[in-house]
Enzyme design. Structure first.
Site, short mmCIF file in Angstrom:
data_model
loop_
_atom_site.label_atom_id
_atom_site.label_comp_id
_atom_site.label_asym_id
_atom_site.label_seq_id
_atom_site.Cartn_x
_atom_site.Cartn_y
_atom_site.Cartn_z
N ARG A 58 0.83 -1.21 0.00
CA ARG A 58 0.00 0.00 0.00
C ARG A 58 0.87 1.26 0.00
O ARG A 58 0.46 2.30 -0.49
CB ARG A 58 -1.00 -0.01 1.17
CG ARG A 58 -1.94 1.19 1.15
CD ARG A 58 -3.28 0.92 1.83
NE ARG A 58 -3.14 0.31 3.14
CZ ARG A 58 -2.70 0.93 4.22
NH1 ARG A 58 -2.37 2.21 4.17
NH2 ARG A 58 -2.59 0.28 5.36
N TYR A 111 -16.01 14.16 -17.01
CA TYR A 111 -16.40 12.77 -16.82
C TYR A 111 -17.42 12.70 -15.67
O TYR A 111 -17.27 13.40 -14.65
CB TYR A 111 -15.14 11.96 -16.50
CG TYR A 111 -15.41 10.51 -16.27
CD1 TYR A 111 -15.79 9.67 -17.32
CD2 TYR A 111 -15.31 9.95 -15.00
CE1 TYR A 111 -16.05 8.34 -17.10
CE2 TYR A 111 -15.56 8.62 -14.78
CZ TYR A 111 -15.94 7.82 -15.84
OH TYR A 111 -16.19 6.50 -15.62
N ASP A 183 -6.98 16.68 -16.28
CA ASP A 183 -7.21 15.26 -16.60
C ASP A 183 -6.78 15.07 -18.06
O ASP A 183 -7.41 15.58 -18.98
CB ASP A 183 -8.70 14.94 -16.41
CG ASP A 183 -9.04 13.48 -16.70
OD1 ASP A 183 -8.32 12.83 -17.48
OD2 ASP A 183 -10.05 12.98 -16.15
N LYS A 208 -7.67 3.67 -19.78
CA LYS A 208 -8.02 3.97 -21.16
C LYS A 208 -6.81 3.76 -22.08
O LYS A 208 -6.33 2.66 -22.20
CB LYS A 208 -8.61 5.38 -21.23
CG LYS A 208 -9.64 5.69 -20.12
CD LYS A 208 -10.90 4.88 -20.23
CE LYS A 208 -11.82 4.97 -19.02
NZ LYS A 208 -12.21 6.29 -18.59
#
Ligand SMILES: *Cc1c(COP(=O)(O)O)cnc(C)c1O
Length: 395
Positions: A58, A111, A183, A208
């Site tokens: 983590r 988005y 973004d 993507k």
């Protein structure tokens, strides 16, 4: 790997921290949750950041570190933080840069989930969200208030492909003491590097184009400010816990080796599809930044090295004509997501952007009948032929 090397070289080699075990050409996947120490002294060194040995996945992991180093290099940043998804990157980045009493100015077209974090979640924690049309000159000065600490947008924006002048907004934001986060999912660092144009941080849905094969969820934030990257990693990513799987980082590294090749072909195909749609009698509107009549064409030409492969369009007629055309498409898969080898089609208002208020879709740059295409890597002749037969069904 030095910055003198070309993008195509860096997408394959950058960020490597040394030879791979067993002289393997490709790095192994470190599927381990935890790492061991030789002594308590070694523990002390790591816990006080004197050594950057690994502790727990983590916090960090060699496969994640390689992915982060490579992304930092490709975006011309100094550091990056990997996340489990684009939304983990976006929400953690927003929370890390805003506190109660602050306001954020966001572009109206975003988005769907980013829009809902900004307009629903942040206000619950005392952060004001201001929606603006950042394509308009002077808009930031008009809409920002004295507490504005952050300006957030996508360019090209999802799904109307509006283009925002990154350098201009970064200069205006600096004048009011606000940072800019972009973004860069639609463009990828191959076509656009917002940090070089003044953005403080870049976020991605790595799901993507970076992945490119539709088999991984991932996200990443990159910045030129190493202190910020450290804070985002250990103060937010580690605490909110949206950690990327090492397996996903490895698949992303694999996909990114061909990023430039894929983007070149994606956009070569998209340019031809956009031209085909533009001259089709049943098509009433085509949104693609590569078309000279697109309102953002000149800005896109200035800040991008290509126009990408996302196209939105509308057909003549009502919503049922739109559904008819989409249902008649055989080659494109009806699906959310984008940037895959396969051509994908969707209706943003019914799918990726469903959370937007129906009554006010137009204010957010959306219409109910907007069709969004993510142009894939199939033969463009086949893509165009299939779109032609689907549009031919309209009387
Ligand atoms: C898909 C997408 C996101 C969200 O990313 P996930 O990886 O699905 O969490 C954010 N921004 C843009 C522009 C996207 O297309």
């Amino acid at each position: 790997m030095s910055s003198r090397h070309g993008f195509e070289t860096r997408q394959i080699h950058a960020g490597s921290t040394g030879p791979n075990p067993e002289k393997a050409l490709n790095p192994p996947i470190f599927m381990t949750s935890t790492f061991t120490f030789d002594s308590i002294a070694a523990v002390d060194d790591v816990m006080s950041f004197r050594s950057d040995d690994y502790v727990y996945t983590r916090g960090n992991n060699p496969t994640l570190r390689l992915f982060e180093n490579r992304m930092a290099d490709l975006e011309n940043g100094v550091g990056a933080v990997a996340f489990a998804s684009g939304m983990a990157a976006i929400s953690s980045t927003l929370f890390s840069l805003l506190k109660p009493g602050d306001s954020v100015v966001a572009h109206k077209t975003l988005y769907g989930s980013s829009h809902s974090v900004i307009t629903t979640l942040l206000p619950r924690y005392g952060i004001r969200s201001i929606i603006a049309d950042l394509t308009l000159p002077g808009e930031l000065e008009r809409k920002a208030d004295k507490n504005t600490k952050l300006v957030y947008f996508e360019t090209p924006a999802n799904p109307d492909l509006s283009i925002i002048d990154i350098r201009q907004i970064a200069e205006q934001a600096a004048a009011i003491g606000a940072k800019v986060v972009v973004d860069n999912t639609f463009a990828t660092p191959f076509l656009q590097r917002p940090l070089d144009l003044g953005a403080f941080a870049v976020v991605h849905s790595a799901t993507k184009y970076l992945c490119g094969h539709g088999d991984v969820l991932g996200g990443v934030t990159v910045s030129k400010d190493m202190d910020y990257i450290h804070e985002l990693k250990f103060g937010y990513m580690c605490e909110f816990g949206g950690t990327m799987s090492p397996f996903n980082a490895w698949l992303l590294l694999r996909g990114m080796k061909t990023l430039s090749l894929r983007m070149e072909r994606h956009q070569e195909n998209a340019k031809k599809v956009a031209k085909f749609l533009l001259q089709h009698p049943k098509v009433s509107k085509v949104l693609y930044p590569g078309l000279t009549d697109h309102p953002g064409h000149e800005t896109a030409k200035k800040q991008m090295s290509g126009f990408g492969a996302m196209i939105s369009f509308e057909v003549a007629g009502d919503l049922s004509a739109t559904s008819h055309v989409v249902d008649a498409m055989k080659l494109p898969a009806l699906a959310v997501s984008l940037g895959d080898c396969e051509t994908l089609v969707e209706l943003p208002a019914a799918m990726t952007h469903r959370g937007y208020d129906r009554e006010h879709l137009a204010e957010f740059g959306l219409t109910e009948s907007m069709i969004r295409l993510s142009i894939g890597l199939e033969s463009v002749v086949d893509i165009i032929e299939d779109l032609g037969q689907a549009l031919g069904r309209l009387s």
